[in-house]
Enzyme design. Structure first.
Site, mmCIF file in Angstrom:
data_model
loop_
_atom_site.group_PDB
_atom_site.id
_atom_site.type_symbol
_atom_site.label_atom_id
_atom_site.label_comp_id
_atom_site.label_asym_id
_atom_site.label_seq_id
_atom_site.Cartn_x
_atom_site.Cartn_y
_atom_site.Cartn_z
ATOM 1 N N ARG A 73 3.631 -1.388 4.098
ATOM 2 C CA ARG A 73 2.853 -1.087 2.893
ATOM 3 C C ARG A 73 2.138 -2.347 2.400
ATOM 4 N NH1 ARG A 73 0.527 2.818 -0.136
ATOM 5 N NH2 ARG A 73 1.269 3.075 -2.267
ATOM 6 N N SER A 118 4.483 5.199 -3.365
ATOM 7 C CA SER A 118 3.659 6.020 -2.476
ATOM 8 C C SER A 118 4.221 7.428 -2.382
ATOM 9 C CB SER A 118 3.622 5.396 -1.077
ATOM 10 O OG SER A 118 3.031 6.284 -0.147
ATOM 11 N N SER A 119 3.338 8.389 -2.060
ATOM 12 C CA SER A 119 3.754 9.775 -1.812
ATOM 13 C C SER A 119 3.903 10.082 -0.328
ATOM 14 C CB SER A 119 2.729 10.748 -2.411
ATOM 15 O OG SER A 119 2.616 10.564 -3.796
ATOM 16 N N THR A 127 -5.187 9.489 3.421
ATOM 17 C CA THR A 127 -4.273 8.979 4.442
ATOM 18 C C THR A 127 -4.579 9.641 5.781
ATOM 19 O OG1 THR A 127 -2.754 10.639 3.547
ATOM 20 C CG2 THR A 127 -2.270 8.362 3.021
ATOM 21 N N THR A 153 -2.728 4.528 5.679
ATOM 22 C CA THR A 153 -3.588 4.739 4.520
ATOM 23 C C THR A 153 -4.414 3.512 4.169
ATOM 24 O OG1 THR A 153 -3.606 5.362 2.176
ATOM 25 C CG2 THR A 153 -1.755 4.041 2.929
ATOM 26 N N ASN A 205 -5.857 4.321 1.109
ATOM 27 C CA ASN A 205 -5.828 4.995 -0.182
ATOM 28 C C ASN A 205 -7.038 5.897 -0.357
ATOM 29 O OD1 ASN A 205 -4.477 5.779 -2.438
ATOM 30 N ND2 ASN A 205 -4.997 4.003 -3.670
ATOM 31 N N ASP A 216 -2.421 2.346 -6.756
ATOM 32 C CA ASP A 216 -1.148 3.060 -6.725
ATOM 33 C C ASP A 216 -0.093 2.431 -7.633
ATOM 34 O OD1 ASP A 216 -2.215 4.875 -5.025
ATOM 35 O OD2 ASP A 216 -1.051 4.315 -3.268
ATOM 36 N N GLY A 246 -2.993 13.274 2.544
ATOM 37 C CA GLY A 246 -3.510 14.040 1.409
ATOM 38 C C GLY A 246 -3.043 13.562 0.057
ATOM 39 N N GLY A 247 -2.681 12.286 -0.071
ATOM 40 C CA GLY A 247 -2.347 11.722 -1.370
ATOM 41 C C GLY A 247 -1.097 12.316 -1.988
#
Length: 609
Positions: free
Chosen positions: A109, A451-452, A380, A398, A400, A422, A472-473
């Site tokens: 990340r 993050s998701s 992503t 990603t 973002n 984020d 897809g966020g």
């Protein structure tokens, strides 16, 4: 007795004892047989957002590489042909589960620059969302290199070269990339670097046009020769930082030098519905939220309790509970998240939440114990891979938002992420209209934002059963969970499980989004009116959603092999003299058919052999 005569009866006995009916996907009358988005394979499958990258991954497996090798090559490919969603200017989460049972989570990340601070945006959310101050320290190259050094079999240059070739020779613009360019047209035209790559004669490229990024090709060539050093200590990094500083950014070479090569973390797990789920730990909130949601739903006595409009309502309520809890998570290097993570993985905690679900009504965010406002992360790309030995990788990449910060480094060809968006940002909101931002996710130098992303691996009786994840966020959590439930609870075939229309909810705003749109390849996604009417009666605030999460799903059919598959494996053992393979099968029973699906919503397709 010869080795040949000794091995043959053992292998025959072993495999014919595992035989079961062939997959229904092989029926010539099955309509899914005509869809390129699904493939049935014996050896390996790579499913990505773009079929060209799926094929590059499979070519790696055919050349003797493993799932990690294929993930490196496919991820770098996506950074070239899907540049609005991923790339080496961003980061990723990679979840690995080896055939021997070992599982690891590679956290690559992005991090906040050392000059970043909690109040650096002065309450201006626009600066956090777009532009040079939204850029975090990239982590993808460091992470890919670390995973490859630990597990890779093929040369680093072999894995980088396909992406390098695509950037140099050019690639055809896909319908989905064209859609992303259309939605970002003003930004593309405003940035010199983006404009040079994605426009022609002052207009954005059309579907089928050839897109080249020769500066990125030069960058990938250096990375292929010198590895991560080229990016974090060498010419690529120097040029990248110079471009960022010239644009008014705060990243420095010290940020690149200090970047933790990659955090190798212990995955989180839960046992639910007779399966074991392996997921990404914080700073991902996706794995924990998905597991909490499934544990809530597992409290219902019968699987039929999750069917129909009432079942859909219960899923939505579980999702809202999950989103309320997830904002207590953050980077574990900066925030103690052990207590909240323990709750999110606890069936006892899930049982408490399940008792608050009202079958006749839904409520506002405060009902679910929400304390903090939500963060809505964005674009992503996802990769799911299973190789010949049943090593598995689930990886989400990603930058973002579409085209990240909306800035392309002209010296390197790298699109810069906007991952700083984020983080939560302190605000002076006296209206009390929304909960306050989450302190656990405030900016700190070197910190990784929440993050998701939800890379997931599923086991059954200790054996690999599925690999899934999505792009897809913030909606990734709902989309990945729905695909899981569609297949494992509702009994849908893998392609149907992915193609079924979905609901999405992020708690704030308190709006239930439902798919009602036509994809870039012409598929129509529409929720049944009866379900919509029932949910509206329960108080859900409905709005149609003209997009959807893009899921990559591989199912390992453990029930058995076709007879010809058995013969092929017998012949392979006899020809190559590999008795170790028999041992692996006895210990793991890890040989079965692979069914791979790439979500049609993005126009991608899987590859296998």
């Amino acid at each position: 007795m010869s080795t040949l005569s000794f091995l043959q009866p053992i292998v025959v006995l072993l495999f014919f004892s595992l035989l079961a009916p062939a997959s229904t996907l092989e029926s010539p009358d099955d309509p899914s047989a005509d869809r390129r988005e699904v493939i049935v394979a014996e050896q390996g499958v790579v499913a990505t957002d773009d079929g060209r990258c799926s094929q590059i991954g499979i070519d790696v497996l055919k050349d003797g590489g493993n799932a990690v090798d294929a993930a490196v090559a496919a991820a770098l490919c996506l950074g070239v042909v899907s540049p609005a969603s991923s790339g080496i200017g961003g980061g990723a989460f990679m979840l690995i589960r080896l055939a021997n049972g070992k599982a690891q989570a590679f956290d690559m990340r992005e991090t906040a620059p050392m000059k970043a601070s909690e109040n650096m945006y002065g309450g201006n959310a626009t600066l956090k969302k777009n532009g040079i101050l939204s850029v975090g320290v990239p982590g993808e190259i460091a992470g890919l290199r670390k995973a490859w050094r630990q597990y890779g079999k093929l040369s680093w240059r072999r894995l980088v070269k396909p992406a390098w070739d695509l950037a140099l020779k050019g690639f055809s613009v896909s319908p989905f990339l064209r859609m992303q360019m259309e939605s970002s047209e003003s930004w593309i035209l405003a940035d010199k670097g983006l404009r040079e790559i994605f426009t022609s004669n002052g207009k954005i490229l059309k579907v089928g046009d050839i897109c080249r990024n020769k500066k990125l090709a030069d960058t990938l060539r250096l990375i292929s020769l010198f590895g991560k050093s080229a990016f974090y200590k060498g010419l690529v990094g120097i040029n990248l930082i110079q471009d960022i500083n010239k644009a008014g950014g705060i990243l420095t070479m010290k940020d690149l030098w200090r970047y933790e090569v990659v955090k190798v973390r212990k995955p989180i797990t839960t046992d639910v519905f007779g399966l074991k789920l392996i997921g990404m730990p914080p700073p991902s909130s996706g794995g924990a939220t998905m597991m909490l949601m499934l544990n809530i739903l597992a409290q219902y006595k019968h699987r039929s309790d999750l069917f129909g409009s009432l079942g859909m309502h219960r899923k939505i309520e579980a999702l809202k509970h999950g989103f309320a809890v997830r904002m207590n998570l953050g980077d574990p290097e900066f925030v103690n998240v052990s207590a909240v993570l323990s709750d999110m993985l606890s069936p006892s905690f899930a049982k408490i939440l399940q008792k608050t679900i009202n079958d006749t009504a839904t409520f506002g965010p405060s009902y679910y114990g929400d304390r903090w406002n939500q963060i809505h992360d964005h674009g992503t790309s996802h990769i799911s891979i299973v190789d010949q030995n049943r090593n598995a990788v689930s990886m989400t990449c990603t930058i973002n938002g579409f085209f990240g910060s909306k800035i392309l480094s002209p010296s390197t060809g790298i699109i810069l992420n906007n991952q700083m968006d984020d983080f939560s940002m302190p605000i002076n909101d006296t209206s009390k209209s929304l909960p306050p931002p989450a302190p656990a996710n405030f900016i700190r130098p070197g910190k990784r934002p929440l993050s998701s992303m939800s890379p997931t691996i599923v086991l059954k009786d200790g054996k690999l059963k599925a690999v899934l994840g999505a792009s897809g966020g913030a909606n990734i959590i709902a989309g990945t969970t729905e695909v899981f439930l569609n297949h494992f609870i509702h009994g849908m075939e893998p392609l149907s499980a992915v193609m079924a229309p979905r609901f999405y909810h992020t708690l704030i705003p308190n709006v239930l989004m439902y798919e009602n749109w036509t994809s870039v390849i012409g598929d129509i996604y529409e929720m049944p009116p009866k379900i919509l009417a029932s949910l509206k009666e329960k108080g859900h605030n409905l709005t149609s959603f003209t997009s959807g999460v893009i899921c990559q799903f591989i199912v390992h059919e453990l029930e058995g092999l076709k007879e010809n598959g058995v013969r092929e494996l017998i012949e392979s053992v006899v020809e190559n003299g590999v008795p170790e393979l028999i041992k692996s099968i006895v210990e793991n029973k890890a040989v079965g058919k692979l069914v791979g699906v790439s979500d049609p919503r993005k126009g991608g397709y899987p590859a296998g052999f």
